[in-house]
Design an enzyme around this catalytic site. Structure first.
Site, PDB file in Angstrom:
ATOM      1  N   LYS A 147      15.645  43.689   4.303  1.00 22.68           N
ATOM      2  CA  LYS A 147      16.845  42.859   4.385  1.00 22.68           C
ATOM      3  C   LYS A 147      16.783  42.073   5.684  1.00 22.68           C
ATOM      4  O   LYS A 147      16.239  42.540   6.684  1.00 22.68           O
ATOM      5  CB  LYS A 147      18.116  43.726   4.376  1.00 22.68           C
ATOM      6  CG  LYS A 147      19.400  42.942   4.636  1.00 22.68           C
ATOM      7  CD  LYS A 147      20.590  43.842   4.906  1.00 22.68           C
ATOM      8  CE  LYS A 147      21.797  43.027   5.350  1.00 22.68           C
ATOM      9  NZ  LYS A 147      22.989  43.847   5.621  1.00 22.68           N
ATOM     10  N   GLU A 202      34.858  44.138  12.420  1.00 25.62           N
ATOM     11  CA  GLU A 202      33.970  45.305  12.435  1.00 25.62           C
ATOM     12  C   GLU A 202      33.916  46.012  13.785  1.00 25.62           C
ATOM     13  O   GLU A 202      33.534  45.432  14.806  1.00 25.62           O
ATOM     14  CB  GLU A 202      32.549  44.887  12.048  1.00 25.62           C
ATOM     15  CG  GLU A 202      31.603  46.062  11.885  1.00 25.62           C
ATOM     16  CD  GLU A 202      30.317  45.699  11.181  1.00 25.62           C
ATOM     17  OE1 GLU A 202      29.476  46.595  10.996  1.00 25.62           O
ATOM     18  OE2 GLU A 202      30.157  44.525  10.799  1.00 25.62           O
TER      19      GLU A 202
END
Length: 400
Positions: A147, A202
């Site tokens: 990824k 986050e």
């Protein structure tokens, strides 16, 4: 009580709105669900280097050697860049003010920051970003990486000075979504004053006493103003194999990095849904206890950063791919920002949904996670939508 000793400010605790109103463009500001922090001035710095003394010892040494240790708050604040190989340091401020969480607001953000027209450049443009995503997908399918996160930046310039407008941007962000971690921090710069400002969804991690919590987010979907459609999108995200796979990669990497540093790790078997004003996210709350009292919050933050949510995996190969495919320097975008005290307690957030404000320049960042079945055209659309949303949230009225 111990927590009262940790958070004892140099000045009396203040209402969060007053701290926001008092912010100046060279201050450090962080508002989280736990409370609001405003720090001013620079009395000392603490360099972050591998192999140095424990952070608490370094911070106490900085306090002890300051001009007036009696008034020195035992706290250091700052931002760390995306590139972990760059030098990093935290600032020990002159004064520390604390307040409760920012209140929820029903009113809309201010109607702009007073710049009627900007010169605009998007780096890379839509075609170039689509090509970069296609290259990344090819690398993933070949097995070179699992990824990678690719980002874009909008560079807006104006002849008018921007320094005095940071407070208004910060207020707009806080009003738009008080559930986010709203922040502003002066950045080291050789080219005038620069400030990192944003509202991140986050939390990288927090430490309170021996307890550590981290909350990785990965996998997202835009919200809808229609309640039924909004719920459908949330349920689709939770059921998405692609997004669940992307989320699992991040959680596994976080756990792997924390396992040597924590005991009693608790990791839910399935993600849950969390939302901001504009996005749904897959979320996993991970908790544990520090194995060694000398492991400070900033040490844990550096052990986790960068997570696959902002970089990719394996980390080194993903970072190299970012260097090859992104035609700009991330600087402090996708880094981390927060505070740490001499006991090791602290709070660190991921610096996404953010912009870098210079004297006459505003740079806004947005990225997306790329996996093997990512659609390059859809990734362009996602980053464009994120950039437009961020512009509106900051009170910048400019068509892309």
């Amino acid at each position: 009580m111990r927590n009262d000793m940790i958070t004892q400010p140099t000045a009396a605790a203040t209402h969060a709105d007053d701290l926001l109103a008092a912010y100046q463009h060279d201050d450090f500001f962080l508002a989280s669900p736990k409370g609001t922090l405003l720090c001013r001035g620079r009395r000392a710095t603490v360099s972050l280097q591998d192999g140095s003394a424990p952070f608490g010892e370094q911070l106490r040494a900085a306090v002890d050697t300051s001009d007036d240790p009696a008034t020195q708050p035992a706290i250091a604040v700052g931002a760390l860049p995306f590139d972990t190989y760059r030098p990093a340091e935290l600032v020990v401020p002159h004064t520390v003010h604390r307040g409760g969480p920012l209140p929820a607001r029903s009113d809309e953000p201010d109607q702009g920051i007073g710049i009627p027209q900007w010169n605009t450049e998007t780096i890379p443009d839509a075609a170039a970003h689509q090509h970069a995503v296609a290259q990344a997908v090819q690398q993933i399918r070949s097995g070179a990486i699992d990824k990678v996160v690719l980002a874009r930046v909008i560079r807006l310039t104006t002849a008018q000075p921007l320094g005095g407008r940071v407070r208004r941007i910060l207020r707009n962000l806080a009003a738009r979504d008080p559930r986010c971690y709203t922040f502003a921090a002066a950045l080291p710069s050789t080219a005038g004053t620069r400030t990192l400002v944003g509202a991140s969804p986050e939390l990288l991690l927090s430490r309170s006493g021996t307890t550590v919590m981290t909350n990785p987010l990965a996998g997202s979907a835009a919200r809808s103003p229609d309640p039924a459609e909004d719920r459908r999108r949330a349920e689709a995200l939770l059921a998405s194999a692609k997004d669940r796979r992307e989320h699992t990669v991040v959680v596994e990497a976080v756990v792997e990095n924390l396992r040597p540093l924590l005991r009693d790790l608790r990791v839910p078997s399935h993600p849950s849904l969390v939302c901001t004003a504009t996005m749904w996210h897959l979320s996993t709350v991970i908790t544990g206890q520090v194995a060694d009292a000398d492991i400070a919050a900033v040490d844990l933050a550096r052990a986790l950063h960068p997570t696959p949510a902002v970089c990719g995996t394996p980390t080194d190969r993903a970072r190299a791919t970012i260097g090859e495919l992104e035609p700009f320097d991330r600087g402090f975008y996708a880094g981390t920002l927060g505070w740490c005290d001499a006991t090791g307690d602290g709070e660190w957030v991921v610096t996404i949904r953010c912009a870098e404000v210079g004297d006459h320049e505003l740079r806004l960042f947005a990225g997306g996670g790329i996996v093997g079945d990512s659609d390059p055209a859809a990734e362009v659309a996602e980053t464009s939508a994120k950039l437009r949303t961020l512009l509106r949230a900051m009170g910048v009225h400019q068509e892309l």
